[in-house]
Structure formats: C-alpha cells, structure tokens
Design a protein around this motif. Structure first.
Motif, PDB file in Angstrom:
ATOM      1  N   SER A  33      -4.353  -8.780  -6.651  1.00  0.00           N
ATOM      2  CA  SER A  33      -4.324  -7.715  -7.660  1.00  0.00           C
ATOM      3  C   SER A  33      -5.428  -6.692  -7.405  1.00  0.00           C
ATOM      4  O   SER A  33      -5.243  -5.485  -7.609  1.00  0.00           O
ATOM      5  N   GLU A  36      -4.352  -4.463  -4.652  1.00  0.00           N
ATOM      6  CA  GLU A  36      -3.350  -3.516  -5.152  1.00  0.00           C
ATOM      7  C   GLU A  36      -4.015  -2.373  -5.908  1.00  0.00           C
ATOM      8  O   GLU A  36      -3.662  -1.199  -5.731  1.00  0.00           O
ATOM      9  N   SER A  42       0.632  -2.053  -1.663  1.00  0.00           N
ATOM     10  CA  SER A  42       1.830  -2.287  -2.483  1.00  0.00           C
ATOM     11  C   SER A  42       2.194  -3.765  -2.459  1.00  0.00           C
ATOM     12  O   SER A  42       1.761  -4.521  -1.578  1.00  0.00           O
ATOM     13  N   ASN A  43       3.012  -4.188  -3.448  1.00  0.00           N
ATOM     14  CA  ASN A  43       3.489  -5.572  -3.468  1.00  0.00           C
ATOM     15  C   ASN A  43       4.271  -5.887  -2.197  1.00  0.00           C
ATOM     16  O   ASN A  43       4.207  -7.008  -1.668  1.00  0.00           O
TER      17      ASN A  43
END
Length: 435
Positions: A33, A36, A42-43
């Motif tokens: 996280s 990100e 990005s995921n």
C-alpha cells in the motif's frame, strides 16, 4: 563439546538465514500500500512483481539446489543471503538515488534478482543441517522449518513499528531494516558456519553429484514433488486469501479477519512440531502425512458450512495444524532422509530444490486460479478445489507409504532367504549354535 557447539551454530545460523529472507519478503508484501501511495505503483504492476518473484524463486530453487552440490555450501548460502540483502537495500534506496518511479524494468529486474539470490537459502540450509543431524530428523526439522513463520512475524513486526514511528521515510526503512538484518546474518554465516561431520565432504565421498535427471529418478522424489505442489498451493492460497475471504465473504472487519487468520499460522507451527515428533517415533513420515492431509481435506470442506467466529477459528486452526507438518517437512526432513541414504548424500540440496521449486511454481499458478474461481463462481468452489488438492496429496503420500512398506517387506524376505541359505551352506555351524 565441539560437536554440540557445531550443531547449535548450524541450527541457529541456518534458521536465522531463512528467517531473515522471509522477513524481507513479508516486509515487501506489507508495504504494497505504501508503494502504491508513495511510488505510484499500480495494483497491476505490484501483481506483476509478485508473480515474477514467485516464478523466479521457483526456478532459483532448482538452480541453487543443483549448484549447492558443486560449490562450497556454506559460502553459497551466505552469499545468497548477502546478495538478497543488497537487492532489498537498493530497492529501498531507489527513489533516493534518482531512479524514477516509472522505471518499471529496473524494479522488475531487482525483484527477479532478489528472488534468485534468496532461493539459495533453503536448499543450502537443509544440506548443512543434514550434515550435522543424522538422528531424530523429524523433530529437528519440525522445529527448524518454523523459520518461515518466525521470519514472517519479524517482517510484520518491523513494518508495524516503522509505519508508526518513521513518518515520511517509513517506506524506505521498511525495506532497509530487513535488508540490514539479512546482511548481519549473512556475515555471521561466513564467519561461524561450517559443514557437519555427516556431509559428503567430511565423509570423503568422492562420487560426483548426480544430474537433475538422476535426482528425479531417486525413489519418492517425483511423488513428493507432486504432493508438495498440491500442499503448497493450498498453503499459499490460505495465506494470501483467508483474510480477504473472512472480510469480504463473511463480512467481518479487516482487523477481526486478520486476528482470526493468525490461528492458521500459529497452528502450522504446532503441526510441524507434532508431525516431526510423531513421524520419528513411528519411524516413517508418509503415514503421518497421509492421515494429516485427509483430515485437512475434510476441514477445508467444513469451513464452507461455518460463519460464526466460535466455529470458524477452530476450523481454520485445524486446517493449519494438519497442513503444517506436510508443508514444512516434505521439502526439509524428507529431502534430508532421501539424501542421507548411501550414494544420495550429494543430492540433498538438489532434492530440496526440486521439491520446493515444484511447490513454488504450482503455488504461483494456483493464486491466479483462486482469484478467477472466487470471482467467477463462489468461495465454496474455492474451498472445494483446495480440499481436492489436499485429497490428491494424501493419495500421493499413501502411494509412497505403500511403496515404502513393500520395499521393507521385500528386504525382510531377502534377508530371511540369505539367512536360510547360510544355514544350509554351514550345517555344522548351525548345529553348534543350536547346541
């Protein structure tokens, strides 16, 4: 006294080596996280990094298992840990040394190198341990194999503390501190770790290490590799998805879901210790694995029928308890058992690499399947799939069990025939003995 101190040093330093590797891996997973939010990953890119890591780690296990039989094992392990530390430190320092956040090939390459280097830890560690411990391997490796769980807890603890105290530099420190931990362990291994008296080098076994094809042909290697692939897929699926299932599927809060999921990790430690101890006392590992996996298969179906935490937590605990032994011992104690047989000592690390590599490859593919099945069908379908994999694994270990019993029975028959032939060849000696 020297033997005891050598065993203690071997156990602690190889244990810490693999624990430190897991601490770094868990820290990287825990800061997804942060990556990100702060580095704009990005995921999708994080998913690519995770998949690339798993594939590279599986390939590295086989390659490092092969290499560990041909170079100095202690140096190989220590260099792997140190190089893995360097990769993680460089990753953590990337933004500070001017690497842009969108330099995706840079981060992908570092991740692949990191996986390849750290995959040296487990095959080398098992080979070194088998050189020091030639008795009660189930109990010893049952305890030793908890290094992954302990490493995960260390990694989570580091991230929790730094997330709360390091402020804007939390992300960098979440990667740098585990990297420093690995570096310290790697240096200690170079200084104090040695191969044991039961290693091929100390026993003066001059036979060349076998090729990969010859290792695959050793009794039980392919069967254990296939069984471990099934068990590792289930273990990794529960590890990554159980919190999500409890949170999204059963509508518990993320905090409560994480607390309930912890019962699985705790149970695996007890399962590993229990399976190792019992298999030593029984004198065989396959029957313990078979019964454990059958029980885990039934519990994986039972979890579909419960939703209240009073029943859910015990079921999760039982799954962890019964998968813990097979999951932690198949690629450690079993590999050491097979490798300890006369003529196989130069194949121990290669066996670990093949069995563990098969598990990692299957587990990485399994996560894609779990994601697809949970989204397209239902969580019930996911757990039925996991139950089927455990049932298949129990069938494979049952096959190994029956084969092992048949070989032992044939050996007893042959020994009896030779004894009778000896009495026939020396009748007067037999009469004197009777008299």
């Amino acid at each position: 006294k020297g033997l005891v101190s050598g065993k203690v040093a071997a156990f602690i330093l190889t244990y810490l080596g693999h624990a430190s590797v897991h601490a770094g891996r868990k820290a990287f997973a825990a800061c997804h996280s942060e990556l990100e939010q702060n580095w704009n990953f990005s995921n999708a890119f994080l998913g690519i990094l995770d998949t690339s890591f798993m594939i590279s780690y599986g390939i590295g296990l086989v390659a490092n298992g092969y290499l560990a039989e041909r170079v100095d094992t202690v140096t190989h392990m220590a260099v792997g840990v140190l190089a893995s530390s360097l990769c993680l430190v460089i990753l953590g320092m990337s933004s500070n040394i001017g690497v842009p956040n969108n330099a995706y090939p840079w981060y992908l390459g570092l991740t692949i190198l990191w996986a390849l280097f750290q995959s040296a830890s487990i095959p080398c560690g098992v080979k070194i341990m088998s050189g020091w411990f030639n008795e009660s391997r189930g109990s010893i490796f049952g305890l030793w194999a908890t290094n992954g769980v302990v490493g995960n807890l260390i990694g989570l603890g580091i991230c929790s503390i730094l997330s709360a105290t390091a402020g804007s530099h939390a992300l960098e420190y979440m990667l740098l501190v585990p990297g420093a931990f690995m570096a310290i362990v790697g240096l200690l291994q170079l200084m104090f770790l040695n191969e044991g008296p039961f290693s091929p080098k100390k026993l003066n076994e001059s036979s060349a290490p076998p090729s990969i094809m010859k290792v695959l042909a050793l009794p039980g290697v392919l069967s254990y590799a296939a069984a471990y692939a099934c068990v590792k897929t289930v273990d990794t699926s529960i590890f990554f998805w159980i919190v999500f299932y409890i949170n999204e599927g059963l509508h518990y809060s993320e905090t409560n879901a994480a607390l309930m999921a912890m019962s699985y990790d705790v149970a695996q430690v007890f399962g590993s210790l229990a399976a190792g101890y019992i298999s030593d006392r029984v004198g065989s590992r396959p029957p313990v694995f078979t019964l454990s996996l059958i029980g885990a298969s039934f519990c994986s179906v039972a979890i579909i029928t419960v939703s209240h935490w009073v029943f859910l937590v015990p079921v999760i605990f039982l799954i962890g308890l019964m998968t813990g032994g097979p999951c932690m011992l198949m690629h450690t104690a079993v590999a050491a058992d097979v490798g300890s047989k006369k003529g196989n000592r130069a194949a121990t690390a290669a066996i670990v690499g093949i069995v563990d590599g098969s598990g990692s490859a299957a587990a990485s593919a399994g996560q894609i399947v779990v994601g697809f099945v949970s989204a397209s069908y239902s969580w019930s379908s996911v757990f039925l799939m996991l139950s089927s994999l455990l049932a298949l694994a129990s069938t494979l270990t049952a096959y190994i069990w029956t084969t092992e019993r048949r070989v032992k029975r044939q050996s007893r028959i042959l020994a009896s025939i030779k004894e009778e032939e000896s009495e026939v060849d020396h009748p007067f000696l037999a009469e004197e003995v009777d008299a």
